[in-house]
Design an enzyme around this catalytic site. Structure first.
Site, PDB file in Angstrom:
ATOM      1  N   GLN A 157       0.702  -1.259  -0.171  1.00  0.00           N
ATOM      2  CA  GLN A 157      -0.010  -0.176  -0.046  1.00  0.00           C
ATOM      3  C   GLN A 157       0.823   1.120  -0.073  1.00  0.00           C
ATOM      4  OE1 GLN A 157      -2.855   0.075   3.264  1.00  0.00           O
ATOM      5  NE2 GLN A 157      -3.650   1.966   2.746  1.00  0.00           N
ATOM      6  N   CYS A 163      -7.043   0.553   1.698  1.00  0.00           N
ATOM      7  CA  CYS A 163      -6.779  -0.746   2.004  1.00  0.00           C
ATOM      8  C   CYS A 163      -7.804  -1.775   1.759  1.00  0.00           C
ATOM      9  CB  CYS A 163      -6.348  -0.844   3.531  1.00  0.00           C
ATOM     10  SG  CYS A 163      -7.646  -0.164   4.708  1.00  0.00           S
ATOM     11  N   HIS A 322      -8.460  -0.085   9.850  1.00  0.00           N
ATOM     12  CA  HIS A 322      -7.450  -0.513   8.939  1.00  0.00           C
ATOM     13  C   HIS A 322      -7.902  -2.082   8.275  1.00  0.00           C
ATOM     14  CE1 HIS A 322      -3.975  -0.454   6.238  1.00  0.00           C
ATOM     15  NE2 HIS A 322      -3.266  -1.430   6.682  1.00  0.00           N
ATOM     16  N   ASN A 347      -1.045  -7.105   6.568  1.00  0.00           N
ATOM     17  CA  ASN A 347      -1.149  -5.825   6.356  1.00  0.00           C
ATOM     18  C   ASN A 347      -0.831  -5.316   5.002  1.00  0.00           C
ATOM     19  OD1 ASN A 347      -0.979  -2.883   6.614  1.00  0.00           O
ATOM     20  ND2 ASN A 347       0.020  -2.884   8.590  1.00  0.00           N
ATOM     21  N   TRP A 349       0.234  -2.935   3.951  1.00  0.00           N
ATOM     22  CA  TRP A 349       1.522  -1.959   4.014  1.00  0.00           C
ATOM     23  C   TRP A 349       2.871  -2.582   3.667  1.00  0.00           C
ATOM     24  CZ3 TRP A 349       0.790   1.720   8.867  1.00  0.00           C
ATOM     25  CH2 TRP A 349      -0.290   2.633   8.591  1.00  0.00           C
TER      26      TRP A 349
END
Length: 576
Positions: A157, A163, A322, A347, A349
């Protein structure tokens, strides 16, 4: 329970209360002999009152509505909302797509390399000057859409709060065949066949459509700041994100969303959302998750918390408000602890922001698990955003909801996709002053909503386990509102929608207010809610039924689609 909709837990707004006017003049309709005083039916509240001596019992229904929760990653500037328009932003276009090549690459006139494609809100000129648009072939010598297949670890991300989309991309990456349906891997980003044009396929409102984009991607201060692949030479994530930005109007417009919507868009499947607040349902949900995952369903989860803090992790290593991807489920035997139910979570990210509690990377609890089992689970300790959590003690306390998407109907809710022999899709419209009747809190208005006749027919050689004719049919009914934008700086307001299912009367006639006053429904989709799609599972006898889709509020115009999946032959048509 009354008819007032509940308030959004993350805002101070509430839905207006419709007029409660269930008064319908008495007729010769007889009450259902099974009716009892003070009966309540879930998920809506229905009760039967005695009207007096010699008078039939009425079914008093008070429909309720809920507001969808904010996802946690909405931007500070909300889009201005308006009613539906032509609804094909980013898809319809008359641009010529012939004659492009290496020396004359395609430049998308409908999503230009300009600030308007980045933001719908105002920005100062100094900030906008930091952005440039470049093609993959100008970033790396040999760019590719895919490198060595697909992997959940491909997705990283960027600065956008999308997300909800990227967690779905990571879930979909485990199925190359499905991801290749969204992004054709044979498209090129350099070489003699290069055109600068990319086609992304997205399922929208009942059909697959092709979104055409150019391959120019934005950079800030000389580096790419939006979603990307971990491999610098791989670009499928950036291109899917750009196609999504185009059909929403800008990159900023895809901040904040629901994973269940992205799941449907990228698969055409059926998505469900489960809240974790009721601990009594955790055991059942875990079993369903295990079965769903073994059937290759796509699963995401969202964490509760203040969305304003979604740019950084808390002391536990988790990000508030998130969305994450569930990438694995295992039950392991741990020394002195017995059987432990674990989830592997990622995640989007893709960095060091990982869970720091029990069963995190390097936690001493892993020493209680046999090495062979850890190898089977693919356990590794890396700062890649992927981690393990115990389901009951930690996951259910830290996360708020789970979304599951299957490629077909799961009639019996066992996690396995069942064969849907019969599928019907029909489209309709709520029109102000004509067919936008609102909910059952006003039966006279409610009766003006569109009504659809569903006939369930007995299949040949249709028998139950005892060999007798099986009169039951598993049916899934989905109601979706048209969600597509028409203008780049505005979005279509999500309405609170739902549907009711009634036994049909004699012939092929519409049901009138008196019918609703003296007859129970056979089921509903639950409280009216501003989701893009709602659905319900039903076990119905062979026969005729009336489906009534509605909005909670009266007089609201919009288009809608009904999808029906059934085990037996069905017919579906609108009653005029």
């Amino acid at each position: 329970m009354g008819c007032t909709p509940s308030t959004d837990r993350s805002s101070s707004t509430s839905t207006p209360e419709p007029e409660n006017n269930n008064s319908v003049k008495d007729s010769n309709f007889l009450p259902d002999p099974k009716c009892q005083v003070q009966i309540r039916l879930s998920p809506t509240s229905s009760q039967v009152d005695e009207d007096g001596a010699g008078r039939p019992a009425r079914v008093e229904v008070k429909d309720e509505a809920e507001e969808r929760l904010k996802t946690g990653e909405e931007g500070e500037n909300d889009l201005e909302e308006e009613g539906p328009g032509h609804g094909m932003l980013g898809v319809l276009g008359t641009e010529e797509i012939q004659g492009f090549g290496p020396d004359h690459p395609f430049e998308d006139p409908n999503f230009p390399a300009e600030p308007s494609s980045l933001y719908f809100s105002s920005r100062n000129e100094d900030e906008l000057c930091l952005y440039t648009w470049v093609r993959p072939k100008d970033l790396v010598p040999e760019p590719h859409i895919f490198v060595d297949g697909t992997s959940r670890r491909d997705v990283v991300q960027g600065v956008l709060g999308d997300c909800w989309l990227l967690s779905t991309c990571a879930a979909l990456a485990k199925r190359e065949d499905l991801l290749y349906r969204v992004v054709d891997p044979h498209q090129t980003l350099y070489g003699p066949e290069y055109t600068g044009m990319i086609r992304i396929n997205i399922w929208r409102y009942g059909r697959w459509v092709t979104v055409i984009i150019d391959d120019r991607i934005p950079q800030k201060n000389g580096s790419y700041c939006y979603a990307r692949c971990l491999d610098p030479a791989e670009f499928w994530v950036a291109l899917v994100e750009k196609a999504y930005a185009k059909i929403h109007g800008s990159y900023e417009a895809i901040e904040g969303g629901m994973p269940i919507e992205a799941m449907v868009d990228l698969t055409g499947g059926l998505a469900e959302r489960y809240e974790l607040k009721d601990s009594r349902k955790h055991k059942t949900l875990y079993k369903y998750l295990r079965k769903s995952f073994s059937s290759q369903a796509f699963i995401t989860c969202s964490r509760k918390g203040d969305w304003k803090m979604s740019h950084k992790a808390d002391s536990n290593g988790l990000v508030q408000g998130h969305a994450y991807t569930i990438t694995g489920l295992y039950r392991v035997h741990a020394q002195d602890l017995g059987r432990i139910c674990l989830l592997r979570i990622r995640n989007p990210w893709g960095d060091k922001n990982e869970w720091k509690g029990a069963w995190s990377d390097g936690d001493e609890l892993w020493s209680k698990v046999e090495e062979e089992k850890k190898h089977e689970m693919g356990l590794h300790y890396m700062n890649d955003g992927e981690f393990w959590m115990e389901f009951f003690t930690d996951f259910c306390n830290q996360f708020e909801e789970v979304s599951i998407c299957t490629l077909g109907p799961d009639f019996d809710h066992d996690g396995q996709v069942d064969s849907a022999k019969y599928v019907k899709i029909i489209f309709g419209e709520w029109m102000t002053g004509m067919t936008a009747g609102g909910c059952r809190n006003d039966l006279n208005r409610f009766a003006t909503n569109p009504q659809f006749l569903l006939n369930i027919n007995q299949a040949e050689q249709d028998e139950d386990e005892s060999g007798a004719a099986d009169p039951k049919c598993q049916v899934i009914i989905c109601l979706a509102q048209e969600h597509r934008r028409s203008q780049r700086d505005k979005k279509v307001k999500m309405l609170q929608i739902g549907f009711c299912l009634y036994r049909a009367g004699e012939g092929e006639n519409r049901l009138n207010p008196h019918h609703f006053l003296y007859n129970y429904d056979c089921g509903t989709s639950g409280p009216y809610i501003n989701y893009r799609e709602v659905f319900g599972r039903f076990e119905l006898s062979v026969g005729s039924y009336i489906i009534i889709p509605a909005t909670f509020e009266y007089g609201v115009s919009s288009n809608f689609m009904i999808r029906i999946y059934a085990e037996k032959p069905i017919d579906l048509k609108e009653l005029k």
